[in-house]
Write an enzyme that holds these catalytic residues in place. Structure first.
Site, PDB file in Angstrom:
ATOM      1  N   SER A  17       0.839  -1.191   0.000  1.00 35.73           N
ATOM      2  CA  SER A  17       0.000   0.000   0.000  1.00 35.73           C
ATOM      3  C   SER A  17       0.884   1.254   0.000  1.00 35.73           C
ATOM      4  O   SER A  17       1.693   1.426  -0.918  1.00 35.73           O
ATOM      5  CB  SER A  17      -0.974  -0.044   1.183  1.00 35.73           C
ATOM      6  N   HIS A 158      -0.936  -8.083   1.448  1.00 38.78           N
ATOM      7  CA  HIS A 158       0.451  -8.243   1.003  1.00 38.78           C
ATOM      8  C   HIS A 158       0.692  -9.686   0.562  1.00 38.78           C
ATOM      9  O   HIS A 158       0.345 -10.618   1.272  1.00 38.78           O
ATOM     10  CB  HIS A 158       1.410  -7.873   2.126  1.00 38.78           C
TER      11      HIS A 158
END
Length: 198
Positions: A17, A158
């Site tokens: 992010s 992730h």
């Protein structure tokens, strides 16, 4: 790098992010990183400013119906961008650069972009557009196997497993890659010249 068990030629960096945005910038500006992995980084990261996603009929459970755009960054974190970027809000196609150029600064080192197909906010289609354009630089430099993208089902998370697999694969061969959007036409026109050995 001064520790005897560290191989300074294989330093890797990964981030998710907003961390993915910083990883791409760090990889582009610091050649000590041999492996660079921005994950779900969106606008200002691996996503393309010129290509936005908007879902007309979002699947159940999908929160974001559009991708992050320059205006979102200018409102939330204006200090991440230079003041001249304000003139391009809502007219990103006029920006004289796009994120494929930042990605190209990593070349010919290894760049693995990891994305979630359902992470609309991170603009996975825009990331693929910029990926296709940046890959031409790796071709030009004779290292086409050093850039790859892995798209997985799912949202904003992730993908550590892909990065670990990348490092193993780079020791033994090239990166596998599947085109997540085979019908998408590129929006960037430049391509690497074909060498006489191709």
């Amino acid at each position: 790098c001064t520790l005897d068990f560290v191989d300074a030629s294989k330093v890797a960096i990964t981030g998710h992010s907003r961390g993915g945005k910083t990883v791409l910038l760090a990889g582009a500006t610091d050649e000590r990183f041999a492996y660079v992995n921005p994950n779900n980084s969106g606008a200002g990261g691996s996503g393309c400013y010129r290509y936005h996603m908007e879902l007309d009929n979002p699947p159940e459970g999908v929160e974001d119906t559009r991708s992050e755009v320059l205006g979102d960054l200018l409102r939330a974190v204006p200090y991440w961008l230079g003041p001249a970027m304000r003139q391009y809000e809502q007219c990103e196609e006029r920006i004289p650069f796009d994120q494929h150029m930042l990605k190209a600064l990593v070349a010919p080192r290894v760049l693995l972009e990891t994305e979630g197909l359902d992470d609309t906010w991170s603009n996975p289609k825009g990331t693929w557009q910029a990926h296709m354009a940046a890959a031409e630089v790796w071709k030009l430099l004779g290292a086409p196997r050093n850039i790859a993208a892995r798209y997985r089902p799912g949202g904003h998370a992730h993908d550590f497993g892909a990065f670990e697999a990348l490092m193993d694969m780079m020791q033994y061969g090239s990166l596998p890659e599947a085109n997540p959007y085979p019908d998408m036409k590129p929006i960037f026109e430049w391509s690497a010249p074909v060498s006489k050995t191709d």
